[in-house]
Design a protein around this motif. Structure first.
Motif, PDB file in Angstrom:
ATOM      1  N   ASP A 147       1.027  -1.259   0.044  1.00  0.00           N
ATOM      2  CA  ASP A 147      -0.122   0.094   0.026  1.00  0.00           C
ATOM      3  C   ASP A 147       0.726   1.202  -0.300  1.00  0.00           C
ATOM      4  O   ASP A 147       2.000   1.438   0.652  1.00  0.00           O
ATOM      5  CB  ASP A 147      -1.255  -0.679   1.200  1.00  0.00           C
ATOM      6  N   GLN A 148       0.319   2.692  -0.571  1.00  0.00           N
ATOM      7  CA  GLN A 148       0.908   3.223  -0.206  1.00  0.00           C
ATOM      8  C   GLN A 148       0.497   4.475   0.769  1.00  0.00           C
ATOM      9  O   GLN A 148      -0.884   4.142   1.433  1.00  0.00           O
ATOM     10  CB  GLN A 148       0.332   4.355  -1.212  1.00  0.00           C
ATOM     11  N   ASN A 150      -1.481   7.188   2.822  1.00  0.00           N
ATOM     12  CA  ASN A 150      -2.224   7.803   2.589  1.00  0.00           C
ATOM     13  C   ASN A 150      -3.682   8.631   3.736  1.00  0.00           C
ATOM     14  O   ASN A 150      -3.208   7.759   4.482  1.00  0.00           O
ATOM     15  CB  ASN A 150      -3.395   7.585   1.003  1.00  0.00           C
ATOM     16  N   THR A 201       3.832  10.817   1.109  1.00  0.00           N
ATOM     17  CA  THR A 201       3.229   9.522   1.067  1.00  0.00           C
ATOM     18  C   THR A 201       1.713  10.185   0.186  1.00  0.00           C
ATOM     19  O   THR A 201       2.343  11.267  -0.694  1.00  0.00           O
ATOM     20  CB  THR A 201       1.519  10.511   2.422  1.00  0.00           C
ATOM     21  N   SER A 202       1.175  10.239   0.171  1.00  0.00           N
ATOM     22  CA  SER A 202      -0.222  10.944  -0.947  1.00  0.00           C
ATOM     23  C   SER A 202      -1.582  10.482  -1.236  1.00  0.00           C
ATOM     24  O   SER A 202      -2.070   9.923  -0.654  1.00  0.00           O
ATOM     25  CB  SER A 202      -0.164   9.414  -2.808  1.00  0.00           C
TER      26      SER A 202
END
Length: 368
Positions: A147-148, A150, A201-202
């Motif tokens: 996972d990114q 977020n 982070t995105s």
């Protein structure tokens, strides 16, 4: 390897052919009281019951009739309640779930841009990880390896403190941690002159724009925890990323400072304890015993608050009282204490622990 003789024995074995094998539960598992021996020198382990259940306690109907929870005290951080009509195995299951299986948010990644303090980077990162975060973990998702980071699985904090050259030593407290609702501000890579610089982070939206955080900013549970001390000219600049986890993975994710229980004490007076002897007993243990005025100058001791007995046995070390005071514990009555670190109130933590235990039972029934 199993031999033919062992297979033949197992096939023909019948427990009814053994006349000396007892049937039913032994007496020490059927009692509801744990009794202390009168001699304090030989009663070292008399308060620990044999872990087991009686024939009636395993029946579902009896459990419905006898089990109850009485809340004694409740604050934002602490809760004391009684669990009555339950076996020690269930009480211990709640304790273990509270410590190791309830999720919280804790700092997992620390990005240090500058650290000139006496605390090395590894120790500083470890101290940051142990700071309890006042954020409801039920509002976040777990962050897996693929996972990114977020706005749904990560909380970002910034710490930038510098001690001026003309000042004395400066304390760095958790109140200096600033929540970054828009995500990381440290640049990860440029990506070229035509693309926007990437951070760690995105976030697709600001966390403070979400209704659950609009009027409830995320902060550490305690704002006066000391992180470091800076001498003149020293500086700390870092970002801390908090994610969701459980105490089984690392103690920093444990939602409780402690969760413990003990059996309810049972204190009885086997005879009249009067006058000077009563005053002596109350002096030994004033929290448990009190004096009742019987008139005409007569006094006698009574058991006022047995739940405050710590089983120190001081009252039965007196030769005149050893045959008059009986100490024991109620086997199916537990005094339970929960001390929350601040992520969730203690009553909510216990409710969530019940849900986890229920899910475990459903899993077992499904597999059976």
């Amino acid at each position: 390897m199993v031999t033919k003789e062992e297979k033949r024995f197992a096939k023909n074995f019948n427990i009814n052919d053994l006349p000396d094998v007892p049937t039913g539960l032994p007496p020490h598992l059927q009692q509801t009281r744990v009794v202390s021996k009168s001699n304090p020198l030989t009663a070292n382990a008399s308060y620990v019951p044999s872990m087991g259940v009686d024939d009636d306690s395993v029946k579902l109907g009896n459990f419905y009739e006898n089990f109850k929870v009485d809340v004694i005290s409740l604050t934002e951080r602490d809760m004391e309640f009684d669990m009555i009509g339950i076996d020690a195995a269930f009480a211990n299951a709640f304790r273990r779930i509270l410590i190791a299986e309830l999720p919280t948010m804790a700092i997992e990644k620390v990005l240090i841009a500058n650290n000139t303090s006496v605390i090395i980077d590894e120790v500083l990162a470890h101290r940051m990880g142990l700071i309890p975060i006042a954020a409801d973990p039920r509002l976040f998702e777990y962050l897996s390896e693929n996972d990114q980071p977020n706005e749904k699985n990560t909380i970002v904090f910034k710490l930038h403190v510098k001690c001026a050259n003309n000042k004395t030593r400066q304390q760095v407290l958790t109140s200096d941690l600033k929540w970054l609702p828009n995500g990381s501000e440290l640049l990860k890579e440029s990506g070229g002159s035509t693309s926007k610089p990437k951070t760690y982070t995105s976030f697709s939206c600001s966390q403070d724009s979400l209704p659950e955080f609009a009027n409830n900013p995320i902060t550490p549970s305690d704002l006066q925890i000391l992180i470091a001390k800076l001498a003149p000219g020293q500086e700390i600049e870092l970002e801390a990323h908090a994610v969701k986890g459980i105490g089984k993975t690392h103690a920093k994710w444990s939602p409780v400072a402690t969760a413990w229980y003990r059996m309810h004490p049972k204190v009885d007076l086997l005879g009249e304890v009067e006058d000077e002897l009563a005053e002596r007993l109350v002096k030994i243990c004033p929290k448990v015993f009190d004096i009742e005025d019987m008139g005409k100058g007569k006094k006698r001791a009574i058991v006022a608050q047995p739940r405050k007995c710590t089983m120190s046995k001081e009252c039965i070390r007196d030769d005149d009282l050893i045959e008059l005071v009986d100490l024991g514990s109620v086997k199916n009555h537990f005094i339970f204490n929960i001390e929350s670190t601040g992520s969730l109130p203690p009553d909510v933590l216990f409710t969530e622990a019940v849900k986890i235990l229920e899910a475990k039972c459903e899993t077992v029934l499904k597999e059976l």
